[in-house]
Motif scaffolding. Structure first.
Motif, short mmCIF file in Angstrom:
data_model
loop_
_atom_site.label_atom_id
_atom_site.label_comp_id
_atom_site.label_asym_id
_atom_site.label_seq_id
_atom_site.Cartn_x
_atom_site.Cartn_y
_atom_site.Cartn_z
N UNK A 46 1.07 -1.14 0.06
CA UNK A 46 0.33 0.19 -0.07
C UNK A 46 1.56 1.28 0.24
N UNK A 47 0.39 2.46 -0.36
CA UNK A 47 1.31 3.12 -0.94
C UNK A 47 0.10 4.70 0.33
N UNK A 48 -0.42 3.65 0.95
CA UNK A 48 -1.04 4.50 2.42
C UNK A 48 -0.63 4.62 4.06
N UNK A 49 0.51 5.33 4.36
CA UNK A 49 -0.12 5.18 6.03
C UNK A 49 -0.55 4.62 6.52
N UNK A 50 -0.34 3.59 7.63
CA UNK A 50 -1.14 2.50 8.19
C UNK A 50 -1.49 3.43 9.51
N UNK A 51 -3.37 3.18 9.65
CA UNK A 51 -3.93 4.19 10.93
C UNK A 51 -4.55 3.19 11.10
N UNK A 52 -4.64 3.47 12.97
CA UNK A 52 -5.36 2.16 13.75
C UNK A 52 -7.25 3.03 14.10
N UNK A 53 -7.67 4.30 13.52
CA UNK A 53 -8.74 4.25 13.43
C UNK A 53 -9.18 5.53 13.29
N UNK A 63 -1.69 16.16 9.92
CA UNK A 63 -0.55 16.09 11.12
C UNK A 63 1.14 15.82 9.66
N UNK A 64 0.89 15.13 8.79
CA UNK A 64 1.60 14.93 7.90
C UNK A 64 1.40 15.41 5.96
N UNK A 65 0.06 16.14 6.21
CA UNK A 65 -0.56 16.73 4.65
C UNK A 65 -1.30 17.66 4.63
N UNK A 66 -1.73 17.98 6.19
CA UNK A 66 -1.88 19.23 6.54
C UNK A 66 -3.35 19.26 6.04
N UNK A 67 -4.22 20.46 6.04
CA UNK A 67 -5.78 21.03 5.02
C UNK A 67 -5.80 20.74 3.97
N UNK A 143 3.81 8.91 0.08
CA UNK A 143 4.45 8.01 -0.47
C UNK A 143 4.32 7.54 -1.58
N UNK A 144 3.36 7.93 -2.31
CA UNK A 144 3.26 7.96 -3.74
C UNK A 144 4.56 7.90 -4.76
N UNK A 145 4.61 7.08 -5.57
CA UNK A 145 5.92 7.18 -6.24
C UNK A 145 5.86 8.15 -7.31
#
Length: 311
Positions: A46-53, A63-67, A143-145
């Protein structure tokens, strides 16, 4: 040549639906981004971060990508939702008028279902390219290339150049099955509306009092939320299948899933039934209150337009 009463009524429905759709998207878009990312994350590559909920996902994206990350795909979402709601109410009302032309005002549940299904299919065919772009923009992360899309127009142009016109209709099959979502929602809404009107009319001193005066915004909120929950629980797997089909192909041009059946087989094999309900929590958080907002706005805008017409 002046507009007929039925034509004027159809455009009032379309206007009320469009305003309702815009209000809904503006309020709930970050949850839509979170839902889409959960839907396509199958736990493998996956190119996506892992989210818990859901809460963790919103804070992580902020935090990582802002608004910009929380409102990824906002423009196609606004366009798609506004156009969809406007067309949906317009086609739905036309269908109801056609069914009721020779038999009075009251329609059976089956006729409400047919009206909603007809409207949903027409809207799906008109708007699938917009939803495809919205999904892909929502899935773009640091994370996308591959070269990112720089908005709606750039995405459409790049998709047509790299994948051809047919790519704009990826996910159309589960999208057409999702027509049942609107059919279930509107049928449930109409039938519950009748029940509430009947209950309130029995307690009303004026038997001739219209539905508009009997029902208040809180009634529309309850009706919208209840009908939406029923529709979501029954049709959510189609949303997951569509989102997974609409992902952008890898840098070598090979799509992750070839067709709807491939998605179903792979999801069932690696994730089980739970895989078909990934992202349902943010979906409920987004769509249940959104349905309440939509129908409150829709019904009240419709009242204003009707009052303006009669003044």
């Amino acid at each position: 040549m002046p507009e007929s009463k039925s034509e004027r009524w159809q455009w009032e429905n379309a206007t009320a639906g469009a305003v309702a759709g815009f209000a809904t998207v503006a309020a709930m878009h970050p949850l839509d981004v979170v839902r889409t990312r959960f839907q396509v994350n199958d736990g493998r590559v996956s190119n996506l971060p892992s989210y818990k909920n859901t809460a963790h996902a919103i804070f992580t994206i902020a935090r990582l990508e802002g608004l910009r990350g929380l409102y990824a795909g906002f423009y196609p979402a606004v366009l798609g939702s506004t156009v969809s709601w406007g067309l949906y109410f317009f086609f739905y009302d036309r269908a109801k008028q056609r069914y009721s032309k020779n038999k009075g005002e009251k329609l059976s549940p089956g006729e409400h279902l047919a009206s909603a299904a007809e409207a949903g299919a027409l809207v799906c065919l008109c708007t699938n390219p917009i939803w495809l772009v919205k999904t892909r923009l929502q899935l773009q992360t640091p994370l996308h290339q591959t070269r990112p899309y720089f908005g709606l127009y750039d995405a459409l142009r790049t998709i047509i150049r790299e994948e051809g016109w047919s790519a704009l209709y990826k996910g159309i099959v589960p999208g057409l099955f999702l027509v049942s979502h609107g059919a279930i929602q509107f049928t449930t809404y109409e039938e519950l509306r009748k029940v509430i009107v009947d209950l309130k009319s029995k307690g009303s001193k004026k038997d001739s009092e219209s539905d508009d005066k009997l029902l208040k915004s809180v009634d529309y909120a309850v009706l919208g939320a209840s009908s939406k929950i029923a529709a979501i629980l029954l049709t959510y797997p189609f949303q997951v299948v569509r989102a997974r089909l609409q992902q952008r192909p890898s840098s070598d041009g090979i799509p992750r899933y070839m067709d709807s059946w491939h998605v179903v087989k792979e999801t069932a094999r690696f994730e089980g039934v739970r895989g078909f309900y990934k992202g349902i929590t943010p979906n409920l958080l987004k769509n249940v209150p959104a349905a309440s907002i939509t129908f409150i706005v829709y019904e009240n805008v419709l009242k204003l337009l009707k009052n303006a017409r009669t003044d």
